[in-house]
Design a protein around this motif. Sequence first.
Motif, PDB file in Angstrom:
ATOM      1  N   MET A  36      46.404  32.896  39.918  1.00 55.35           N
ATOM      2  CA  MET A  36      47.418  33.585  39.131  1.00 55.35           C
ATOM      3  C   MET A  36      47.438  35.084  39.409  1.00 55.35           C
ATOM      4  N   CYS A  37      46.435  35.593  40.119  1.00 55.84           N
ATOM      5  CA  CYS A  37      46.265  37.046  40.238  1.00 55.84           C
ATOM      6  C   CYS A  37      46.161  37.516  41.682  1.00 55.84           C
ATOM      7  N   GLN A  92      51.475  40.171  42.515  1.00 54.92           N
ATOM      8  CA  GLN A  92      52.329  39.296  41.718  1.00 54.92           C
ATOM      9  C   GLN A  92      53.806  39.535  42.002  1.00 54.92           C
ATOM     10  N   HIS A  93      54.173  39.416  43.275  1.00 56.93           N
ATOM     11  CA  HIS A  93      55.556  39.482  43.733  1.00 56.93           C
ATOM     12  C   HIS A  93      55.795  38.352  44.727  1.00 56.93           C
ATOM     13  N   ARG A  94      57.031  38.007  44.928  1.00 58.11           N
ATOM     14  CA  ARG A  94      57.322  36.947  45.900  1.00 58.11           C
ATOM     15  C   ARG A  94      56.873  37.354  47.304  1.00 58.11           C
ATOM     16  N   HIS A  95      56.890  38.639  47.595  1.00 57.31           N
ATOM     17  CA  HIS A  95      56.357  39.149  48.859  1.00 57.31           C
ATOM     18  C   HIS A  95      54.993  39.805  48.634  1.00 57.31           C
ATOM     19  N   ALA A 149      54.790  34.080  44.714  1.00 61.14           N
ATOM     20  CA  ALA A 149      54.577  34.662  46.042  1.00 61.14           C
ATOM     21  C   ALA A 149      54.654  33.575  47.110  1.00 61.14           C
ATOM     22  N   GLU A 150      55.319  33.905  48.184  1.00 57.87           N
ATOM     23  CA  GLU A 150      55.398  32.978  49.301  1.00 57.87           C
ATOM     24  C   GLU A 150      54.004  32.739  49.875  1.00 57.87           C
ATOM     25  N   VAL A 153      51.178  32.873  43.925  1.00 55.47           N
ATOM     26  CA  VAL A 153      50.884  33.694  42.744  1.00 55.47           C
ATOM     27  C   VAL A 153      52.181  33.906  41.963  1.00 55.47           C
ATOM     28  N   PRO A 154      52.201  33.617  40.664  1.00 59.11           N
ATOM     29  CA  PRO A 154      53.423  33.864  39.888  1.00 59.11           C
ATOM     30  C   PRO A 154      53.899  35.305  40.046  1.00 59.11           C
TER      31      PRO A 154
END
Length: 775
Positions: free
Chosen positions: A188-189, A379-382, A750-751, A755-756
């Motif tokens: 999660m982190c 905690q970002h999609r990238h 995150a791709e 990670v959320p």
Amino acid sequence: MKRSEITDRPTVEPYDHPTGGWGSVKSLVEKSSAEGLLASGVWAELSRQNKPDGFACVSCSWAKPAEPHPFEFCENGAKATIWEITPKRADRDFFSRHKVSELLDWTDHELEKQGRITTPMRYDAGLDQYVPVKWADAFAEIGAELNALEPTSVVFYASGRASLEASHMWQLFSRIYGSNNLPDSSNMCHESTSVGLPESIGSPVGTVVLDDFEACDMMFFFGHNTGTNAPRLLHQVHDARKRGVPVITFNPLEERGLMRFKDPQSPVEMLSPDEGVKMSSDYFQLRAGGDVAAMTGIAKALFALDDAAKALGAPRVLDADFIAEHTAGFEDFERFVRDTEWSAIEARSGLSRDDLEHTARVYARATKVIANYGMGLTQHRHGIDNVQMLVNLLLMRGNMGKRGAGISPIRGHSNVQGQRSVGITEKPELVPVDKLEALYGFTVPKEKGLDTVEACRGIIDGSVKGFVALGGNFSRAVPETALVEEAWRRMRLSVQISTKLNRNHLLPGEVTYILPCLGRIERDTQASGPQTVSMEDSTACIHASDGRREPASPELLSEPKIVAELAKATIAGRGRVPWDEWVADYAKVRDAIEKAYPADFKDFNARFRTPGGFRRDIAAARREWRTDTKKANFKVPNGLDPNPDIDTNGADVFNLMTVRSNDQFNTTVYGYDDRLRGISGSRMVILMNREDMGRLGLRDQDRVDVETHADDGVSRRVENYIVHGFSIPKGDVAGYYPELNPLIPLWHHAERSHVPAAKSVPVRILKREVRAAAE
């Protein structure tokens, strides 16, 4: 206490005082008094915290020095200790007086405030209550239930609290049972770190130790609220600033810890009328998710400085020798940076070209630089791009693998990094399969297990039938809270090994148990005598931890004991793990860890009491790159925008980032006052830029609903929040975790690392009167 009682009229006022100082002292006195501990030896316990002969903090995982301060704890670490040693008890009488449906209306804070759970409990659906159960009966029934389920349908979750010993036993139990479903709180982190760093430098963890902070001549901070989430690190920053070291911080919110700090260990500072030490020489409030853009701007400015130096025949700004000898991929990275326009960098970062060029000039003058970062990057999609881009900046000037320099991911929970070191992972390729099979005579499952996001999907779609948790508050910590909570009740088996009551306990499956365990601060006596456990800190140093306090209840068992009894009830006759011998003497577990991981844990028992800990083998710290190229790799990001397919630049859609208060740790809420942000009385608050509020016709104390902006057929909304103007970039809003987790779609992660993406959630802010009229 019902939720409606704490959402009336919170106050939000500017807080201009330093972190630490008398504010921290006052807060700890108030917390001790509220728990009835002022006259019961709490200060004696705190004096042992993070000491070589004491116990490791149950809160954050920041490094423990070989020569500690007299009081080697921070405000939040002390709160965690006070919270654990409370005299309050959630005992048999408490559970007999309350139905689970009633407790569901209580807040997270009020649930944990009932104190330590004293007795093993089983949920009785007819009574809608937890009732006491004998340990032997609990183990027997749980074992029978597990053996009736398909192993791949069972999740074995581990929070960051468990020791190295308990964690190693836990993953062996799971794998012998037949499941690699071993998600943990790192999913999660910092999973973006665990995926990104090995590709860049060949190590899943940071390269710096405490001594490096004494030698550095510059620091970066990206996306970390140090004053709340790792306050003891402020001592290293404080010392660096007093010797003139530049500290440049990038964070969407102005966080007091990296603005001003007054050292509670210093009588001179405490008695001084000034406002403490200025912690950041420059503090840039970039847009949430603008980190890759900001770092691209710094890199672009470095290339320009290097070009000018070459034209003048002056010393290079880039470390050309290091790049040539130690790195790969530089040409592609350089092309990406040079081709990226300043207009795009400024638009996405929210920062000016002048600010980023200033940062590059400061960086160019430094020779030993540490880059610290937290979940504001991961905690970002990238998120992986963010981590790898920060590594790129360090590689450009050779700031990796030398004293005073390196990458410093600041982990959260106290042993979350260490759990990975001893086998807690859903990825079998990351464990010593051959050694485990040879040592214990079983076949390790070869298929990948479920991580946190995948476990949530399995709970929602019904493919996960059982969930056994070694600590934590899983359902509250994860995204897509509403769907996860609804589906949790349909599971066959739910087992929680816990110290205190939390919301996850109130979501019973068909068969549900709470198994109360000893806390880390408590005396753990087994057949061979008092036991010691061990932890790994953020700098990959291993420490002993000795609990001495009287256990909260004579019925409590240690985590290793509970793991062993569950294993014996479930997998008896499978494998050659000497469970009883290990429980009798934890030193034998450490011997077993050394056999499985000889490079990292050589002479484990002989070294783990070393003041300051002993360090695992981090090859990148000595410029040995265990990557596919055998070099440190420059990695090219996928672009500047963390949400490339969602427009958060318009008037309607905002970028939500979830944050923690200085009165909480992870999902544990100690109170409703976020002193360092000047917020008191509630956590049901949305912080907004005042210009954005004006566009929406909002004023302080107006009530709003917040909806996720997503076209996937799922309604995600939190209601009746109070909006307040705050120092935050336009287009961004902020509010508290875990209350806002229901707004985070499960797919918004995150791709590759999953990670959320809790720091960049697209949302709409709806004034309640407007909504009521529309409906």
